[in-house]
Design a protein around this motif. Sequence first.
Motif, PDB file in Angstrom:
ATOM      1  N   ALA A 139       0.836  -1.206   0.000  1.00  0.00           N
ATOM      2  CA  ALA A 139       0.000   0.000   0.000  1.00  0.00           C
ATOM      3  C   ALA A 139       0.870   1.254   0.000  1.00  0.00           C
ATOM      4  O   ALA A 139       0.572   2.234  -0.698  1.00  0.00           O
ATOM      5  N   ALA A 140       1.952   1.248   0.781  1.00  0.00           N
ATOM      6  CA  ALA A 140       2.866   2.389   0.790  1.00  0.00           C
ATOM      7  C   ALA A 140       3.508   2.587  -0.578  1.00  0.00           C
ATOM      8  O   ALA A 140       3.701   3.728  -1.034  1.00  0.00           O
ATOM      9  N   ASP A 141       3.819   1.487  -1.259  1.00  0.00           N
ATOM     10  CA  ASP A 141       4.397   1.580  -2.592  1.00  0.00           C
ATOM     11  C   ASP A 141       3.388   2.176  -3.577  1.00  0.00           C
ATOM     12  O   ASP A 141       3.753   3.002  -4.435  1.00  0.00           O
ATOM     13  N   ALA A 142       2.119   1.778  -3.457  1.00  0.00           N
ATOM     14  CA  ALA A 142       1.087   2.333  -4.348  1.00  0.00           C
ATOM     15  C   ALA A 142       0.893   3.825  -4.101  1.00  0.00           C
ATOM     16  O   ALA A 142       0.701   4.604  -5.041  1.00  0.00           O
ATOM     17  N   ARG A 143       0.938   4.248  -2.843  1.00  0.00           N
ATOM     18  CA  ARG A 143       0.791   5.676  -2.540  1.00  0.00           C
ATOM     19  C   ARG A 143       2.005   6.471  -3.026  1.00  0.00           C
ATOM     20  O   ARG A 143       1.882   7.646  -3.384  1.00  0.00           O
ATOM     21  N   LEU A 144       3.166   5.847  -3.029  1.00  0.00           N
ATOM     22  CA  LEU A 144       4.345   6.498  -3.587  1.00  0.00           C
ATOM     23  C   LEU A 144       4.133   6.775  -5.071  1.00  0.00           C
ATOM     24  O   LEU A 144       4.451   7.867  -5.571  1.00  0.00           O
ATOM     25  N   GLY A 188       7.909  23.278  -3.631  1.00  0.00           N
ATOM     26  CA  GLY A 188       8.504  21.984  -3.283  1.00  0.00           C
ATOM     27  C   GLY A 188       7.569  21.035  -2.553  1.00  0.00           C
ATOM     28  O   GLY A 188       7.999  19.993  -2.064  1.00  0.00           O
ATOM     29  N   ARG A 189       6.262  21.399  -2.505  1.00  0.00           N
ATOM     30  CA  ARG A 189       5.325  20.570  -1.752  1.00  0.00           C
ATOM     31  C   ARG A 189       5.200  19.168  -2.340  1.00  0.00           C
ATOM     32  O   ARG A 189       5.269  18.166  -1.617  1.00  0.00           O
ATOM     33  N   ARG A 190       5.011  19.059  -3.650  1.00  0.00           N
ATOM     34  CA  ARG A 190       4.824  17.750  -4.262  1.00  0.00           C
ATOM     35  C   ARG A 190       6.087  16.892  -4.154  1.00  0.00           C
ATOM     36  O   ARG A 190       6.011  15.685  -3.923  1.00  0.00           O
ATOM     37  N   ARG A 191       7.233  17.516  -4.338  1.00  0.00           N
ATOM     38  CA  ARG A 191       8.480  16.768  -4.191  1.00  0.00           C
ATOM     39  C   ARG A 191       8.649  16.279  -2.754  1.00  0.00           C
ATOM     40  O   ARG A 191       9.101  15.147  -2.521  1.00  0.00           O
ATOM     41  N   ALA A 192       8.276  17.101  -1.795  1.00  0.00           N
ATOM     42  CA  ALA A 192       8.356  16.692  -0.398  1.00  0.00           C
ATOM     43  C   ALA A 192       7.423  15.510  -0.113  1.00  0.00           C
ATOM     44  O   ALA A 192       7.753  14.604   0.669  1.00  0.00           O
ATOM     45  N   GLU A 193       6.251  15.529  -0.758  1.00  0.00           N
ATOM     46  CA  GLU A 193       5.320  14.417  -0.575  1.00  0.00           C
ATOM     47  C   GLU A 193       5.902  13.122  -1.133  1.00  0.00           C
ATOM     48  O   GLU A 193       5.739  12.046  -0.537  1.00  0.00           O
ATOM     49  N   VAL A 194       6.572  13.208  -2.281  1.00  0.00           N
ATOM     50  CA  VAL A 194       7.221  12.019  -2.839  1.00  0.00           C
ATOM     51  C   VAL A 194       8.277  11.488  -1.866  1.00  0.00           C
ATOM     52  O   VAL A 194       8.349  10.286  -1.592  1.00  0.00           O
ATOM     53  N   GLU A 195       9.088  12.392  -1.322  1.00  0.00           N
ATOM     54  CA  GLU A 195      10.133  11.964  -0.387  1.00  0.00           C
ATOM     55  C   GLU A 195       9.518  11.376   0.880  1.00  0.00           C
ATOM     56  O   GLU A 195      10.048  10.411   1.453  1.00  0.00           O
ATOM     57  N   ARG A 196       8.414  11.954   1.330  1.00  0.00           N
ATOM     58  CA  ARG A 196       7.743  11.401   2.516  1.00  0.00           C
ATOM     59  C   ARG A 196       7.246   9.983   2.263  1.00  0.00           C
ATOM     60  O   ARG A 196       7.398   9.090   3.107  1.00  0.00           O
ATOM     61  N   HIS A 197       6.649   9.772   1.105  1.00  0.00           N
ATOM     62  CA  HIS A 197       6.148   8.434   0.781  1.00  0.00           C
ATOM     63  C   HIS A 197       7.290   7.442   0.547  1.00  0.00           C
ATOM     64  O   HIS A 197       7.134   6.248   0.829  1.00  0.00           O
ATOM     65  N   GLU A 198       8.401   7.915   0.041  1.00  0.00           N
ATOM     66  CA  GLU A 198       9.568   7.028  -0.077  1.00  0.00           C
ATOM     67  C   GLU A 198      10.035   6.576   1.305  1.00  0.00           C
ATOM     68  O   GLU A 198      10.348   5.406   1.530  1.00  0.00           O
ATOM     69  N   ALA A 199      10.087   7.535   2.250  1.00  0.00           N
ATOM     70  CA  ALA A 199      10.488   7.189   3.617  1.00  0.00           C
ATOM     71  C   ALA A 199       9.455   6.291   4.278  1.00  0.00           C
ATOM     72  O   ALA A 199       9.801   5.361   5.028  1.00  0.00           O
ATOM     73  N   LEU A 200       8.168   6.539   3.996  1.00  0.00           N
ATOM     74  CA  LEU A 200       7.120   5.688   4.548  1.00  0.00           C
ATOM     75  C   LEU A 200       7.229   4.273   4.015  1.00  0.00           C
ATOM     76  O   LEU A 200       7.037   3.294   4.755  1.00  0.00           O
ATOM     77  N   PHE A 201       7.566   4.136   2.745  1.00  0.00           N
ATOM     78  CA  PHE A 201       7.759   2.802   2.175  1.00  0.00           C
ATOM     79  C   PHE A 201       8.900   2.082   2.890  1.00  0.00           C
ATOM     80  O   PHE A 201       8.774   0.905   3.243  1.00  0.00           O
ATOM     81  N   ARG A 202      10.009   2.785   3.123  1.00  0.00           N
ATOM     82  CA  ARG A 202      11.131   2.151   3.822  1.00  0.00           C
ATOM     83  C   ARG A 202      10.747   1.775   5.256  1.00  0.00           C
ATOM     84  O   ARG A 202      11.157   0.727   5.765  1.00  0.00           O
ATOM     85  N   GLU A 203       9.955   2.614   5.882  1.00  0.00           N
ATOM     86  CA  GLU A 203       9.488   2.289   7.246  1.00  0.00           C
ATOM     87  C   GLU A 203       8.627   1.037   7.250  1.00  0.00           C
ATOM     88  O   GLU A 203       8.808   0.132   8.071  1.00  0.00           O
ATOM     89  N   ARG A 204       7.668   0.970   6.317  1.00  0.00           N
ATOM     90  CA  ARG A 204       6.789  -0.202   6.236  1.00  0.00           C
ATOM     91  C   ARG A 204       7.587  -1.465   5.897  1.00  0.00           C
ATOM     92  O   ARG A 204       7.302  -2.553   6.407  1.00  0.00           O
ATOM     93  N   LEU A 205       8.598  -1.313   5.030  1.00  0.00           N
ATOM     94  CA  LEU A 205       9.415  -2.460   4.667  1.00  0.00           C
ATOM     95  C   LEU A 205      10.201  -2.969   5.878  1.00  0.00           C
ATOM     96  O   LEU A 205      10.284  -4.178   6.114  1.00  0.00           O
ATOM     97  N   ALA A 206      10.773  -2.037   6.649  1.00  0.00           N
ATOM     98  CA  ALA A 206      11.494  -2.448   7.850  1.00  0.00           C
ATOM     99  C   ALA A 206      10.552  -3.097   8.864  1.00  0.00           C
ATOM    100  O   ALA A 206      10.921  -4.069   9.532  1.00  0.00           O
ATOM    101  N   ALA A 207       9.326  -2.568   8.977  1.00  0.00           N
ATOM    102  CA  ALA A 207       8.349  -3.167   9.883  1.00  0.00           C
ATOM    103  C   ALA A 207       7.987  -4.587   9.435  1.00  0.00           C
ATOM    104  O   ALA A 207       7.831  -5.496  10.258  1.00  0.00           O
ATOM    105  N   TYR A 208       7.849  -4.780   8.121  1.00  0.00           N
ATOM    106  CA  TYR A 208       7.568  -6.123   7.595  1.00  0.00           C
ATOM    107  C   TYR A 208       8.704  -7.074   7.915  1.00  0.00           C
ATOM    108  O   TYR A 208       8.481  -8.202   8.372  1.00  0.00           O
ATOM    109  N   HIS A 209       9.934  -6.640   7.686  1.00  0.00           N
ATOM    110  CA  HIS A 209      11.080  -7.494   7.995  1.00  0.00           C
ATOM    111  C   HIS A 209      11.130  -7.824   9.487  1.00  0.00           C
ATOM    112  O   HIS A 209      11.421  -8.956   9.876  1.00  0.00           O
ATOM    113  N   GLY A 210      10.823  -6.828  10.332  1.00  0.00           N
ATOM    114  CA  GLY A 210      10.793  -7.087  11.768  1.00  0.00           C
ATOM    115  C   GLY A 210       9.709  -8.071  12.151  1.00  0.00           C
ATOM    116  O   GLY A 210       9.911  -8.922  13.025  1.00  0.00           O
ATOM    117  N   THR A 211       8.542  -7.976  11.500  1.00  0.00           N
ATOM    118  CA  THR A 211       7.454  -8.908  11.782  1.00  0.00           C
ATOM    119  C   THR A 211       7.825 -10.324  11.373  1.00  0.00           C
ATOM    120  O   THR A 211       7.522 -11.291  12.080  1.00  0.00           O
TER     121      THR A 211
END
Length: 477
Positions: free
Chosen positions: A292-297, A345-368
């Motif tokens: 889902a995080a990847d789709a939002r990215l 720079g709002r849209r670019r910041a949103e892209v960077e936020r979603h990239e970081a969110l994807f990495r967070e979700r990925l790390a959470a998946y690996h931890g799970t």
Amino acid sequence: MNLRRCLLFLLLVLSGGCALHQPQPIAPPLEEVPPSYGGMPDQEQIEPALAPWWRAFADPTLDALLSQALVANTDWRQALARLEQAEAVARAARAPLLPTLDLQGQGRREKSPGIFGEHTGTSSNLSLAAGYEIDLWQKIAGRARAADLDRQAAGGDAQALLLTLSARVADFYYLAAEQRSQLELIDAGIATFADTLELVENRYREGLVPALDVHQARLALDAARARRPQHEAGLAQAEHALAVLLGRYPGDLPAGPLILLPEVPRAFPAGLPSTLLTRRPDVQAALLRVQAADARLGAAIAERFPALNLLAGYGYAENSFAIGDISGTFWNLILNAAQPLFDGGRRRAEVERHEALFRERLAAYHGTVLGAFQEVEDALAANRADEERIVRLETQTATTAATLRLSLERYLAGLSDYLPVLSAQGNHFNSQSQLVSARRQLISDRITLARALGGQWMAGELDAQLSATDHRGSQLP
């Protein structure tokens, strides 16, 4: 550009739409999954049964309690409500994929001055207005897919709660059974200590033993009686917790047979580690949230590209003037295109936020994933250790029973004082109590292993309850 050219341009746009972001492959934290759990032999790696795990206990009372918990538990009702919310959000996210259609109406009467005097007129119109955003870069589709993946993850959360709830109900059920078994053991011990006290008092009256023996025998009886309130409180607390899990007030546990601690069933087969990821609903939910995080990215990236909106209207208008009435139909077709040029720079910041969110979700998946493997390994280790402990305690209990018998015979024969009897009684009572606790702990280990291994039965249970139970507006009993 005339209407025909506009329609041709729209056709080219619709046929040429593409996604700017391709879904990223998501792998487990390590390339290779362990071939087995903790060195288990291959014959123990058969796949777990598909039926609910508690059927292995063959306990109708436990079956009935779990049936009630899977309907009335408050945490479960919250999970169903969260699932409904996720479904509603997913429907709302899919809605922009279809055109909107509004019915609009307006009526007006006005009076204004003019060259030829005051002018009074009445006008009205009624129209249908349609709008549609052309999803050229799959922005809307990405948001809809993300919301649908969140809905599926909410379903995984609900299944994980079902698994945890079943384990908690069984844990408290067998904890209450252990406390009853301990109380039964204490009552038997009190009776034994009372018989021994009577025997010692008789020998004291006959002048065969000193008064110290009588006091020691009374002390042992009082110590046994002092154990009872603690286990009575433990039984009450376990039953209170069980009642709350069933959606009842504490003390309102449904009547049923008083169950003592049963025989420990065989350990559940762990299966192959490679299949664990598909049996654990929490792991599946974590994976869905990464997707889902990847789709939002992808949707955030698409926000930086042109947006195309198609607007259309058709209606009827009527205007009344002093010189006469004017009426007729009207229509319009508008293609609106917008390309972001500068937004600070709002849209670019949103892209960077979603990239970081994807990495967070990925790390959470690996931890799970790693946590799931740890839970299975820990449960298997606990099962093996407590199985061995029970064997040792059974041997110890047999030894303390023989020691008690021999010390009592020597005491009655006048070959020893009362202290060895007192020590042997305490040791035998403690070893019996430890054996009861160890058996209950092994049952808890079995339950923990079943929860750690996951399963497939939760999906069927969730579907059955969603289709058969009206959980909306349910009240506490």
